[in-house]
Every structure is written in structure tokens, then in C-alpha cells.
Design a protein around this motif. Sequence first.
Motif, PDB file in Angstrom:
ATOM      1  N   VAL A  11      25.958 -10.622   9.412  1.00 43.30           N
ATOM      2  CA  VAL A  11      24.552 -10.273   9.518  1.00 43.30           C
ATOM      3  C   VAL A  11      24.183  -9.455   8.289  1.00 43.30           C
ATOM      4  CG1 VAL A  11      22.781  -9.065  10.853  1.00 43.30           C
ATOM      5  CG2 VAL A  11      24.674 -10.206  12.039  1.00 43.30           C
ATOM      6  N   PHE A  12      23.199  -9.927   7.559  1.00 35.44           N
ATOM      7  CA  PHE A  12      22.645  -9.154   6.456  1.00 35.44           C
ATOM      8  C   PHE A  12      21.496  -8.330   7.022  1.00 35.44           C
ATOM      9  CE2 PHE A  12      24.590 -12.651   4.141  1.00 35.44           C
ATOM     10  CZ  PHE A  12      25.174 -12.001   3.068  1.00 35.44           C
ATOM     11  N   VAL A  13      21.581  -7.019   6.894  1.00 39.39           N
ATOM     12  CA  VAL A  13      20.518  -6.134   7.355  1.00 39.39           C
ATOM     13  C   VAL A  13      19.640  -5.843   6.151  1.00 39.39           C
ATOM     14  CG1 VAL A  13      19.930  -3.923   8.402  1.00 39.39           C
ATOM     15  CG2 VAL A  13      22.030  -5.121   9.091  1.00 39.39           C
ATOM     16  N   LEU A  14      18.404  -6.315   6.211  1.00 37.50           N
ATOM     17  CA  LEU A  14      17.492  -6.119   5.094  1.00 37.50           C
ATOM     18  C   LEU A  14      16.898  -4.714   5.143  1.00 37.50           C
ATOM     19  CD1 LEU A  14      15.791  -9.617   5.147  1.00 37.50           C
ATOM     20  CD2 LEU A  14      17.747  -8.853   3.809  1.00 37.50           C
ATOM     21  N   SER A  15      16.640  -4.180   4.000  1.00 37.04           N
ATOM     22  CA  SER A  15      16.194  -2.803   3.848  1.00 37.04           C
ATOM     23  C   SER A  15      14.923  -2.500   4.625  1.00 37.04           C
ATOM     24  CB  SER A  15      15.946  -2.534   2.364  1.00 37.04           C
ATOM     25  OG  SER A  15      15.469  -1.235   2.168  1.00 37.04           O
ATOM     26  N   PRO A  16      14.866  -1.307   5.251  1.00 35.75           N
ATOM     27  CA  PRO A  16      13.606  -0.915   5.888  1.00 35.75           C
ATOM     28  C   PRO A  16      12.547  -0.619   4.833  1.00 35.75           C
ATOM     29  CG  PRO A  16      15.191   0.874   6.025  1.00 35.75           C
ATOM     30  CD  PRO A  16      15.908  -0.296   5.412  1.00 35.75           C
ATOM     31  N   HIS A  17      11.311  -0.603   5.270  1.00 39.48           N
ATOM     32  CA  HIS A  17      10.228  -0.291   4.336  1.00 39.48           C
ATOM     33  C   HIS A  17      10.337   1.155   3.869  1.00 39.48           C
ATOM     34  CE1 HIS A  17       8.500   1.291   8.075  1.00 39.48           C
ATOM     35  NE2 HIS A  17       7.717   2.033   7.320  1.00 39.48           N
ATOM     36  N   LEU A  18       9.749   1.422   2.732  1.00 43.50           N
ATOM     37  CA  LEU A  18       9.684   2.784   2.206  1.00 43.50           C
ATOM     38  C   LEU A  18       8.273   3.295   2.393  1.00 43.50           C
ATOM     39  CD1 LEU A  18      11.643   2.266  -1.139  1.00 43.50           C
ATOM     40  CD2 LEU A  18      12.526   3.051   1.065  1.00 43.50           C
ATOM     41  N   ASN A  19       8.161   4.516   2.839  1.00 48.65           N
ATOM     42  CA  ASN A  19       6.844   5.096   3.046  1.00 48.65           C
ATOM     43  C   ASN A  19       6.158   5.440   1.734  1.00 48.65           C
ATOM     44  OD1 ASN A  19       6.684   5.187   5.934  1.00 48.65           O
ATOM     45  ND2 ASN A  19       8.330   6.672   5.839  1.00 48.65           N
ATOM     46  N   GLY A  20       6.942   5.915   0.760  1.00 46.33           N
ATOM     47  CA  GLY A  20       6.350   6.376  -0.479  1.00 46.33           C
ATOM     48  C   GLY A  20       5.923   7.835  -0.387  1.00 46.33           C
ATOM     49  N   TRP A  21       6.072   8.424   0.771  1.00 46.10           N
ATOM     50  CA  TRP A  21       5.764   9.831   1.016  1.00 46.10           C
ATOM     51  C   TRP A  21       6.600  10.286   2.197  1.00 46.10           C
ATOM     52  CZ3 TRP A  21       4.091   8.825   5.786  1.00 46.10           C
ATOM     53  CH2 TRP A  21       3.344   7.675   6.002  1.00 46.10           C
ATOM     54  N   ARG A  50       1.570  -4.484   2.021  1.00 46.22           N
ATOM     55  CA  ARG A  50       2.207  -3.698   0.957  1.00 46.22           C
ATOM     56  C   ARG A  50       3.722  -3.711   1.100  1.00 46.22           C
ATOM     57  NH1 ARG A  50      -0.470   1.945   0.606  1.00 46.22           N
ATOM     58  NH2 ARG A  50       1.635   2.649   0.962  1.00 46.22           N
ATOM     59  N   VAL A  51       4.185  -3.607   2.346  1.00 52.10           N
ATOM     60  CA  VAL A  51       5.626  -3.641   2.607  1.00 52.10           C
ATOM     61  C   VAL A  51       6.194  -5.002   2.220  1.00 52.10           C
ATOM     62  CG1 VAL A  51       7.372  -3.587   4.441  1.00 52.10           C
ATOM     63  CG2 VAL A  51       5.529  -1.893   4.407  1.00 52.10           C
ATOM     64  N   SER A  56       9.495  -8.650  -0.901  1.00 53.83           N
ATOM     65  CA  SER A  56       9.620 -10.061  -1.264  1.00 53.83           C
ATOM     66  C   SER A  56      10.532 -10.336  -2.466  1.00 53.83           C
ATOM     67  CB  SER A  56       8.234 -10.658  -1.498  1.00 53.83           C
ATOM     68  OG  SER A  56       8.345 -12.023  -1.790  1.00 53.83           O
ATOM     69  N   PRO A  57      10.423  -9.591  -3.560  1.00 55.59           N
ATOM     70  CA  PRO A  57      11.319  -9.889  -4.695  1.00 55.59           C
ATOM     71  C   PRO A  57      12.799  -9.721  -4.369  1.00 55.59           C
ATOM     72  CG  PRO A  57       9.525  -8.452  -5.391  1.00 55.59           C
ATOM     73  CD  PRO A  57       9.449  -8.553  -3.890  1.00 55.59           C
ATOM     74  N   PHE A  58      13.122  -8.860  -3.402  1.00 52.04           N
ATOM     75  CA  PHE A  58      14.515  -8.653  -3.015  1.00 52.04           C
ATOM     76  C   PHE A  58      14.958  -9.673  -1.972  1.00 52.04           C
ATOM     77  CE2 PHE A  58      12.599  -4.481  -3.897  1.00 52.04           C
ATOM     78  CZ  PHE A  58      13.340  -4.122  -5.014  1.00 52.04           C
ATOM     79  N   GLU A  59      14.076  -9.940  -1.017  1.00 55.32           N
ATOM     80  CA  GLU A  59      14.441 -10.773   0.118  1.00 55.32           C
ATOM     81  C   GLU A  59      14.348 -12.271  -0.158  1.00 55.32           C
ATOM     82  OE1 GLU A  59      12.178  -9.625   3.527  1.00 55.32           O
ATOM     83  OE2 GLU A  59      12.944  -7.583   3.505  1.00 55.32           O
ATOM     84  N   ALA A  60      13.364 -12.693  -0.909  1.00 52.44           N
ATOM     85  CA  ALA A  60      13.132 -14.130  -1.108  1.00 52.44           C
ATOM     86  C   ALA A  60      14.353 -14.859  -1.685  1.00 52.44           C
ATOM     87  CB  ALA A  60      11.893 -14.358  -1.970  1.00 52.44           C
ATOM     88  N   PRO A  61      14.987 -14.347  -2.747  1.00 55.94           N
ATOM     89  CA  PRO A  61      16.170 -15.062  -3.266  1.00 55.94           C
ATOM     90  C   PRO A  61      17.321 -15.110  -2.265  1.00 55.94           C
ATOM     91  CG  PRO A  61      15.356 -13.467  -4.877  1.00 55.94           C
ATOM     92  CD  PRO A  61      14.615 -13.219  -3.594  1.00 55.94           C
TER      93      PRO A  61
END
Length: 135
Positions: A11-21, A50-51, A56-61
Motif C-alpha cells: 500500500v502506497f500511502v500518499l501524502s496528506p495535504h499541507l495547510n500552509g499555516w 488547491r490541495v 497532482s505533480p507527485f501523485e499523477a506519475p
Amino acid sequence: KALSDLELDVVFVLSPHLNGWNPVERAQRLAWRLRDAGSLYEALAVPLDRVEAWASPFEAPLKEALRAAQTSGQLTRVQLLTTRALFCDSARELCFGASPDEHGAPTLWFTDDHHLSQKGAQRVTRALFKALGAP
């Protein structure tokens, strides 16, 4: 030995979103002005588009490579766990830094702008165990 030959579930666990704050600091600043927890959850939310634009650039490939490998039969026991299913509401198009946990208790999912809280990490871990078939 090929990954598909191993008797493993992957199982690849994809990164959670970042709040930016920092949601903890923001919650402390906003809590006195807001009328209820629901308003606080909204104030700590990030727009889903925004998330997705960030991820997308990390997950799509990765998704494309796994799809191709599964289609060719090279990988059959591999799945992706997207944390957006855990922290985002697609109907409301928001990802939350805080929301009720499974028992309804108000919960901050992040400790700062880039790191999950203990409760956030537990939520991801439970989803991972579920994906692996654990009770």
C-alpha cells in the motif's frame, strides 16, 4: 525477484495535504470569535482544488505507473491510500485541518503547517491497517 512474485500486499500511502499555516495557532486565534466548532472547522479548511493542484505533480506519475503495471499483470496486490479520503470532503470541496473524530470529538489533525498530529497519524494508520485487511 519481481514485486508481483512476492506474497505481500503493498500500500502506497500518499501524502496528506499541507495547510500552509499552523492550524493550532490559527485555532487559538480564531476560537474566541467563532460561534461553534463547525465554524472553526471551516476556518481551518483548505480548498480541495488547491490541495489537488499541489498533490497532482507527485501523485499523477505514481498513479500512472501503478495503473500500467497492474494492467500488464506485473502488480496485482498494490493499492494507493489517498489521505484526501480521510481529511477532505469532496462534496464541500474542502480539506480540513480539524474536524470531529469518529466519536464526534473536536480534533486537530495537524500539529503545525506540515506535520500530522498524533490523532491525524492514528487516522492514517487505521486506514492503512484496514487497507491491509486488519480487523
